[in-house]
Every structure is written in C-alpha cells, then in structure tokens.
Scaffold this motif. Structure first.
Motif, PDB file in Angstrom:
ATOM      1  N   VAL A  74     -13.839 -24.843   9.698  1.00 48.35           N
ATOM      2  CA  VAL A  74     -13.123 -23.595   9.449  1.00 48.35           C
ATOM      3  C   VAL A  74     -12.972 -23.354   7.947  1.00 48.35           C
ATOM      4  CG1 VAL A  74     -10.894 -22.454   9.675  1.00 48.35           C
ATOM      5  CG2 VAL A  74     -11.914 -23.562  11.647  1.00 48.35           C
ATOM      6  N   VAL A 117      -5.333 -15.540  21.788  1.00 55.23           N
ATOM      7  CA  VAL A 117      -5.521 -16.900  21.286  1.00 55.23           C
ATOM      8  C   VAL A 117      -4.211 -17.549  20.850  1.00 55.23           C
ATOM      9  CG1 VAL A 117      -6.534 -18.223  19.375  1.00 55.23           C
ATOM     10  CG2 VAL A 117      -7.918 -16.549  20.614  1.00 55.23           C
ATOM     11  N   ALA A 121      -2.896 -21.703  20.495  1.00 59.03           N
ATOM     12  CA  ALA A 121      -3.441 -22.296  19.276  1.00 59.03           C
ATOM     13  C   ALA A 121      -2.623 -23.455  18.748  1.00 59.03           C
ATOM     14  CB  ALA A 121      -3.581 -21.220  18.195  1.00 59.03           C
ATOM     15  N   VAL A 128      -6.282 -20.442  12.076  1.00 58.96           N
ATOM     16  CA  VAL A 128      -7.036 -19.519  12.930  1.00 58.96           C
ATOM     17  C   VAL A 128      -6.703 -18.073  12.576  1.00 58.96           C
ATOM     18  CG1 VAL A 128      -7.294 -18.691  15.299  1.00 58.96           C
ATOM     19  CG2 VAL A 128      -7.338 -21.137  14.832  1.00 58.96           C
ATOM     20  N   ALA A 132      -9.297 -15.366  11.069  1.00 57.95           N
ATOM     21  CA  ALA A 132      -9.525 -14.121  11.801  1.00 57.95           C
ATOM     22  C   ALA A 132      -9.287 -12.909  10.918  1.00 57.95           C
ATOM     23  CB  ALA A 132      -8.629 -14.070  13.038  1.00 57.95           C
ATOM     24  N   ASP A 160     -17.751 -15.312  16.514  1.00 61.46           N
ATOM     25  CA  ASP A 160     -16.581 -16.146  16.277  1.00 61.46           C
ATOM     26  C   ASP A 160     -15.483 -15.898  17.308  1.00 61.46           C
ATOM     27  OD1 ASP A 160     -17.807 -17.369  14.216  1.00 61.46           O
ATOM     28  OD2 ASP A 160     -16.632 -16.444  12.617  1.00 61.46           O
ATOM     29  N   SER A 161     -15.440 -14.701  17.854  1.00 64.34           N
ATOM     30  CA  SER A 161     -14.463 -14.428  18.916  1.00 64.34           C
ATOM     31  C   SER A 161     -14.785 -15.236  20.168  1.00 64.34           C
ATOM     32  CB  SER A 161     -14.440 -12.932  19.243  1.00 64.34           C
ATOM     33  OG  SER A 161     -14.017 -12.175  18.133  1.00 64.34           O
ATOM     34  N   ALA A 164     -13.495 -18.706  19.596  1.00 61.19           N
ATOM     35  CA  ALA A 164     -12.043 -18.783  19.709  1.00 61.19           C
ATOM     36  C   ALA A 164     -11.604 -18.759  21.168  1.00 61.19           C
ATOM     37  CB  ALA A 164     -11.398 -17.626  18.941  1.00 61.19           C
ATOM     38  N   PHE A 168      -9.586 -22.002  22.828  1.00 62.70           N
ATOM     39  CA  PHE A 168      -8.146 -21.922  23.028  1.00 62.70           C
ATOM     40  C   PHE A 168      -7.687 -21.313  24.344  1.00 62.70           C
ATOM     41  CE2 PHE A 168      -8.564 -21.854  18.322  1.00 62.70           C
ATOM     42  CZ  PHE A 168      -7.891 -23.044  18.075  1.00 62.70           C
ATOM     43  N   PRO A 219     -16.824 -22.569  15.216  1.00 61.67           N
ATOM     44  CA  PRO A 219     -16.031 -23.109  15.218  1.00 61.67           C
ATOM     45  C   PRO A 219     -16.308 -24.356  15.045  1.00 61.67           C
ATOM     46  CG  PRO A 219     -16.782 -21.405  16.403  1.00 61.67           C
ATOM     47  CD  PRO A 219     -17.008 -21.575  16.116  1.00 61.67           C
ATOM     48  N   ILE A 230     -13.948 -21.256  14.380  1.00 61.66           N
ATOM     49  CA  ILE A 230     -13.036 -20.328  15.039  1.00 61.66           C
ATOM     50  C   ILE A 230     -13.007 -19.023  14.281  1.00 61.66           C
ATOM     51  CG2 ILE A 230     -10.607 -19.942  15.549  1.00 61.66           C
ATOM     52  CD1 ILE A 230     -11.996 -21.802  17.429  1.00 61.66           C
TER      53      ILE A 230
END
Length: 231
Positions: A74, A117, A121, A128, A132, A160-161, A164, A168, A219, A230
């Motif tokens: 990250v 998320v 998390a 995160v 984002a 990346d979504s 995530a 999570f 991630p 993430i």
C-alpha cells in the motif's frame, strides 16, 4: 501481459508472480521509447509512478509477518498515486472547471466504497481511506487528459476497488478475481501512459488531441487477497 493473465487463469503461481514483476518495467520502457527527448517532466513522473508500482508488485514478496506485506505494498502504491497526482495536476482546470460533472460520480464511488469497506477494515482503516482518497483524486485529475486518461483512471479505480472488496468484505466472491484485478490494473496503467504520450510535445509523432492539456473541454500481491494493493 498476455503471459501473466494466462498464468492468472491457468498457470502456476510462480509464473504469475514472476511475470507480474515484469509488467510495469516493460511499460516504462515503452513510454521512454515513444516519448520525445529530452523527456518532458510529465513523462519522467509517469515513469517514476510505474517504478513505484513495480515495487508495490514485487516488494511484498520480500516482507513477512502479519500485515507488513500489505502495508509495504500500500505504501508503494500510495507513493505511485501521489506521483500521478503531481503529473496530472497541471490539467486540473480541464477536469474541474470544464468537466465538473466528473467530480460527482467519483465522489459517490469513494463514499460507497468506503461505506462498504470501513466496517471491516479494523486497524487498516486509516491507510485504506488515505489510499482510496488519493486514488480517487488521481482518477479525477486524469480526466483532464481527455478520454484516454479518464478511462485509464476509472479502470485503475475498478481494479483497486475489487481488491478492497475481496480483502475486507465478508462473503465477497468474484470468479477469477486475480484475472480481473490484474487485467484492469494493466489496462488502467497502460491507458494512463497513453494519455500522457498523446499530450502535445510528448510523443515522438504528432497525435490527434482535443485539447484537454490546453484547457479546452474534452493490494499483499495485487492478484489475490494474500498479495494485493487496496484502494
């Protein structure tokens, strides 16, 4: 890229990992080869972002213990997104003043993603959320480069979504998750590079351009939860 995506679907994990390491360096070489010399500032920044992305792909393999691989990854991808933000910042007028409509869907996407998320998390919520937010800012600024930048930023955001959600959200299950994460990642990075190469005085050949740059409208590992960025 074809070798890597095939390995994601059918090949051994070792081949997927090794081929992933080569993706961003090869793209960086293409950018350097196509761009005019001396390389403009935006080209140098894009190559730096691709280098940081390579570290985000590879460095987690060298780190062990708890959340350390994930946080290392990250960190490198956050640095890459910050470099992209700096590279695209000169085009902020094109996306904010001439395309304010782009701000709404990205703001909604960020709120929805964090809403889904955040409850799961735990102690990783701050990194995160930070990632984002920077990723979304990059995607918004990329719209200032025209349709290729807008598409590249959006596809990267999707990649990346997906990571995530898998990392999570309990019960999340997408068939061939690694393939979809990596295919959107590669396409997103490539489109962002193409958008910069299409800027005036950047590519080696004059390319059609509709003027976003001039201010006119227009991630741990990424392929799996056990090794993906993430965002």
């Amino acid at each position: 890229m074809g070798v890597h995506l095939t390995a994601q679907l059918t090949g051994p994990p070792a081949l997927a990992d090794a081929s992933q390491w080569l993706l961003m360096p090869l793209l960086a070489l293409v950018v350097l080869g196509v761009a005019r010399r001396p390389h403009p500032r935006q080209v140098r920044l894009v190559v730096l972002a691709l280098g940081l992305s390579f570290l985000g792909d590879a460095a987690p393999d060298l780190v062990h213990g708890g959340d350390a691989p994930f946080l290392v990854m990250v960190g490198f991808f956050l640095a890459a997104q910050l470099v992209y933000v700096v590279a695209y910042a000169p085009h902020v007028r094109a996306c904010v003043l001439y395309r304010p409509r782009w701000l709404v869907p990205y703001a909604v996407a960020l709120v929805v993603l964090m809403g889904v998320v955040a409850p799961h998390a735990g102690g990783l919520l701050v990194p995160v959320a930070l990632y984002a937010g920077v990723l979304t800012a990059m995607a918004v600024l990329a719209t200032g480069l025209g349709r290729w930048g807008a598409l590249g930023g959006a596809v990267f955001l999707v990649s990346d979504s997906l990571i995530a959600l898998e990392a999570f959200v309990p019960g999340w299950s997408l068939p061939a998750q690694g393939f979809w994460v990596m295919s959107t990642y590669c396409v997103g990075q490539a489109l962002l590079a193409v958008a910069v190469l299409r800027l005036p005085d950047v590519g080696t050949q004059p390319m059609p351009w509709t003027g976003a740059a001039s201010g006119t409208p227009e991630p741990s590992r990424r392929g799996s939860v056990s090794g993906s960025v993430i965002g």
